[in-house]
Design a protein around this motif. Sequence first.
Motif, short mmCIF file in Angstrom:
data_model
loop_
_atom_site.label_atom_id
_atom_site.label_comp_id
_atom_site.label_asym_id
_atom_site.label_seq_id
_atom_site.Cartn_x
_atom_site.Cartn_y
_atom_site.Cartn_z
N LYS A 185 -4.68 56.85 25.89
CA LYS A 185 -4.44 58.26 26.19
C LYS A 185 -4.42 58.47 27.69
O LYS A 185 -5.47 58.63 28.30
N GLU A 234 -1.49 70.88 22.29
CA GLU A 234 -0.80 70.44 21.08
C GLU A 234 0.72 70.51 21.26
O GLU A 234 1.44 69.59 20.87
N HIS A 264 1.88 67.66 23.49
CA HIS A 264 1.90 66.35 22.84
C HIS A 264 2.97 66.26 21.77
O HIS A 264 3.57 65.22 21.55
N GLN A 273 6.07 65.63 23.63
CA GLN A 273 6.10 64.23 24.07
C GLN A 273 6.53 63.31 22.94
O GLN A 273 7.32 62.40 23.14
N ARG A 274 5.99 63.57 21.74
CA ARG A 274 6.34 62.75 20.59
C ARG A 274 7.82 62.89 20.25
O ARG A 274 8.50 61.91 19.95
#
Length: 70
Positions: free
Chosen positions: A23, A54, A57, A60-61
């Motif tokens: 991370k 959230e 991320h 990002q995913r």
Amino acid sequence: MDDVDLAQEREEAHLTASLSARKPRLVSRNGNCIWCTDEPIVANTAFCSAECGEDFHKHQREMQQRITAE
Ligand SMILES: [Zn+2]
């Protein structure tokens, strides 16, 4: 420092390294949320709220999936 201390120190270094590898630590350059950019961050995070974290991320995913899909 004896051998036990040394082993413990090595273990901690290893743990820290593996955690940060998994991370990457996000930091704000200007003290504002790195996602919405207009709210001040919560201490020790790069976001103003859990929601922003959230969303960031999730984004990002999605970006990662887009890259691997091509
Ligand atoms: Zn935010």
